[in-house]
Design a protein around this motif. Structure first.
Motif, PDB file in Angstrom:
ATOM      1  N   UNK A   3      55.096 -20.410  38.915  1.00 43.53           N
ATOM      2  CA  UNK A   3      56.036 -21.526  38.943  1.00 43.53           C
ATOM      3  C   UNK A   3      55.480 -22.646  39.816  1.00 43.53           C
ATOM      4  N   UNK A   4      56.019 -23.803  39.615  1.00 46.05           N
ATOM      5  CA  UNK A   4      55.678 -24.946  40.452  1.00 46.05           C
ATOM      6  C   UNK A   4      56.901 -25.262  41.295  1.00 46.05           C
ATOM      7  N   UNK A   5      56.664 -25.472  42.579  1.00 41.34           N
ATOM      8  CA  UNK A   5      57.769 -25.705  43.502  1.00 41.34           C
ATOM      9  C   UNK A   5      57.458 -26.913  44.369  1.00 41.34           C
ATOM     10  N   UNK A   6      58.384 -27.834  44.459  1.00 38.50           N
ATOM     11  CA  UNK A   6      58.249 -28.985  45.340  1.00 38.50           C
ATOM     12  C   UNK A   6      58.728 -28.574  46.726  1.00 38.50           C
ATOM     13  N   UNK A   7      57.837 -28.649  47.707  1.00 44.38           N
ATOM     14  CA  UNK A   7      58.171 -28.272  49.076  1.00 44.38           C
ATOM     15  C   UNK A   7      58.170 -29.540  49.920  1.00 44.38           C
ATOM     16  N   UNK A   8      59.297 -29.856  50.518  1.00 44.90           N
ATOM     17  CA  UNK A   8      59.414 -31.070  51.332  1.00 44.90           C
ATOM     18  C   UNK A   8      59.755 -30.777  52.788  1.00 44.90           C
ATOM     19  N   UNK A   9      60.045 -29.528  53.098  1.00 45.07           N
ATOM     20  CA  UNK A   9      60.367 -29.128  54.469  1.00 45.07           C
ATOM     21  C   UNK A   9      59.685 -27.791  54.768  1.00 45.07           C
ATOM     22  N   UNK A  10      59.381 -27.560  56.033  1.00 41.67           N
ATOM     23  CA  UNK A  10      58.775 -26.291  56.464  1.00 41.67           C
ATOM     24  C   UNK A  10      57.537 -25.944  55.638  1.00 41.67           C
ATOM     25  N   UNK A  11      56.710 -26.942  55.393  1.00 43.61           N
ATOM     26  CA  UNK A  11      55.529 -26.756  54.555  1.00 43.61           C
ATOM     27  C   UNK A  11      54.592 -25.708  55.146  1.00 43.61           C
ATOM     28  N   UNK A  12      54.392 -25.736  56.446  1.00 46.97           N
ATOM     29  CA  UNK A  12      53.472 -24.781  57.069  1.00 46.97           C
ATOM     30  C   UNK A  12      53.929 -23.346  56.841  1.00 46.97           C
ATOM     31  N   UNK A  13      55.229 -23.116  56.867  1.00 50.18           N
ATOM     32  CA  UNK A  13      55.736 -21.763  56.622  1.00 50.18           C
ATOM     33  C   UNK A  13      55.439 -21.312  55.198  1.00 50.18           C
ATOM     34  N   UNK A  14      55.537 -22.223  54.240  1.00 52.07           N
ATOM     35  CA  UNK A  14      55.217 -21.895  52.845  1.00 52.07           C
ATOM     36  C   UNK A  14      53.727 -21.569  52.697  1.00 52.07           C
ATOM     37  N   UNK A  15      52.893 -22.360  53.369  1.00 52.28           N
ATOM     38  CA  UNK A  15      51.449 -22.128  53.301  1.00 52.28           C
ATOM     39  C   UNK A  15      51.103 -20.781  53.911  1.00 52.28           C
ATOM     40  N   UNK A  16      51.636 -20.497  55.085  1.00 47.52           N
ATOM     41  CA  UNK A  16      51.368 -19.219  55.758  1.00 47.52           C
ATOM     42  C   UNK A  16      51.869 -18.050  54.926  1.00 47.52           C
ATOM     43  N   UNK A  17      53.042 -18.169  54.365  1.00 44.05           N
ATOM     44  CA  UNK A  17      53.596 -17.113  53.521  1.00 44.05           C
ATOM     45  C   UNK A  17      52.683 -16.850  52.323  1.00 44.05           C
ATOM     46  N   UNK A  18      52.174 -17.918  51.731  1.00 47.27           N
ATOM     47  CA  UNK A  18      51.258 -17.763  50.605  1.00 47.27           C
ATOM     48  C   UNK A  18      49.958 -17.091  51.012  1.00 47.27           C
ATOM     49  N   UNK A  19      49.410 -17.505  52.147  1.00 48.37           N
ATOM     50  CA  UNK A  19      48.162 -16.910  52.651  1.00 48.37           C
ATOM     51  C   UNK A  19      48.356 -15.418  52.917  1.00 48.37           C
ATOM     52  N   UNK A  20      49.487 -15.066  53.488  1.00 51.63           N
ATOM     53  CA  UNK A  20      49.745 -13.670  53.856  1.00 51.63           C
ATOM     54  C   UNK A  20      49.909 -12.749  52.654  1.00 51.63           C
ATOM     55  N   UNK A  21      50.266 -13.303  51.498  1.00 55.41           N
ATOM     56  CA  UNK A  21      50.505 -12.437  50.338  1.00 55.41           C
ATOM     57  C   UNK A  21      49.471 -12.585  49.223  1.00 55.41           C
ATOM     58  N   UNK A  22      48.557 -13.540  49.344  1.00 55.82           N
ATOM     59  CA  UNK A  22      47.618 -13.820  48.255  1.00 55.82           C
ATOM     60  C   UNK A  22      46.337 -12.997  48.339  1.00 55.82           C
ATOM     61  N   UNK A  23      45.805 -12.669  47.182  1.00 59.61           N
ATOM     62  CA  UNK A  23      44.496 -12.016  47.130  1.00 59.61           C
ATOM     63  C   UNK A  23      43.401 -13.051  46.862  1.00 59.61           C
ATOM     64  N   UNK A  24      43.779 -14.213  46.371  1.00 61.26           N
ATOM     65  CA  UNK A  24      42.873 -15.334  46.148  1.00 61.26           C
ATOM     66  C   UNK A  24      43.499 -16.570  46.770  1.00 61.26           C
ATOM     67  N   UNK A  25      42.731 -17.255  47.611  1.00 65.87           N
ATOM     68  CA  UNK A  25      43.241 -18.433  48.309  1.00 65.87           C
ATOM     69  C   UNK A  25      42.253 -19.575  48.101  1.00 65.87           C
ATOM     70  N   UNK A  26      42.683 -20.602  47.397  1.00 64.18           N
ATOM     71  CA  UNK A  26      41.871 -21.795  47.204  1.00 64.18           C
ATOM     72  C   UNK A  26      42.624 -22.955  47.849  1.00 64.18           C
ATOM     73  N   UNK A  27      41.982 -23.604  48.798  1.00 58.64           N
ATOM     74  CA  UNK A  27      42.601 -24.735  49.490  1.00 58.64           C
ATOM     75  C   UNK A  27      41.753 -25.974  49.231  1.00 58.64           C
ATOM     76  N   UNK A  28      42.382 -27.001  48.712  1.00 59.01           N
ATOM     77  CA  UNK A  28      41.743 -28.292  48.505  1.00 59.01           C
ATOM     78  C   UNK A  28      42.456 -29.278  49.414  1.00 59.01           C
ATOM     79  N   UNK A  29      41.721 -29.846  50.370  1.00 54.53           N
ATOM     80  CA  UNK A  29      42.335 -30.718  51.361  1.00 54.53           C
ATOM     81  C   UNK A  29      41.474 -31.954  51.592  1.00 54.53           C
TER      82      UNK A  29
END
Length: 96
Positions: A3-29
């Protein structure tokens, strides 16, 4: 991607949650700063130790990326892949 989700608050928590549960992590910054790396470092270390495939791509636009941030990022784990994109802007605006 489920799914696609628009995150406008607590972005760092969403990123950390994703990192903690993912087996593949691609970050483009757009840039890397020491403060951001320090915030994510323990979570990226944990993910790398559990075998997550981690690839990070950043850029050099306007010289915002901090060398010490890149060094800290590269030092997180030997399997973490970091790449830097060299912008055309950089070439066009070189002094000399």
């Amino acid at each position: 991607m489920k799914k696609i989700e628009l995150v406008t608050e607590n972005i760092i928590q969403k990123i950390i949650s994703g990192i903690e549960s993912a087996s593949t992590i691609y970050i483009l910054t757009a840039f890397v700063m020491k403060s951001g790396v320090e915030l994510l470092k323990p979570h990226l270390e944990k993910a790398a130790k559990r075998g997550a495939d981690i690839k990070i791509c950043t850029g050099d636009y306007l010289y915002i990326t901090q060398p010490e941030g890149l060094k800290k990022l590269i030092d997180i784990h030997k399997e973490l892949e970091v790449r830097m994109w060299r912008s055309a802007w950089q070439h066009a605006h070189q002094v000399g």
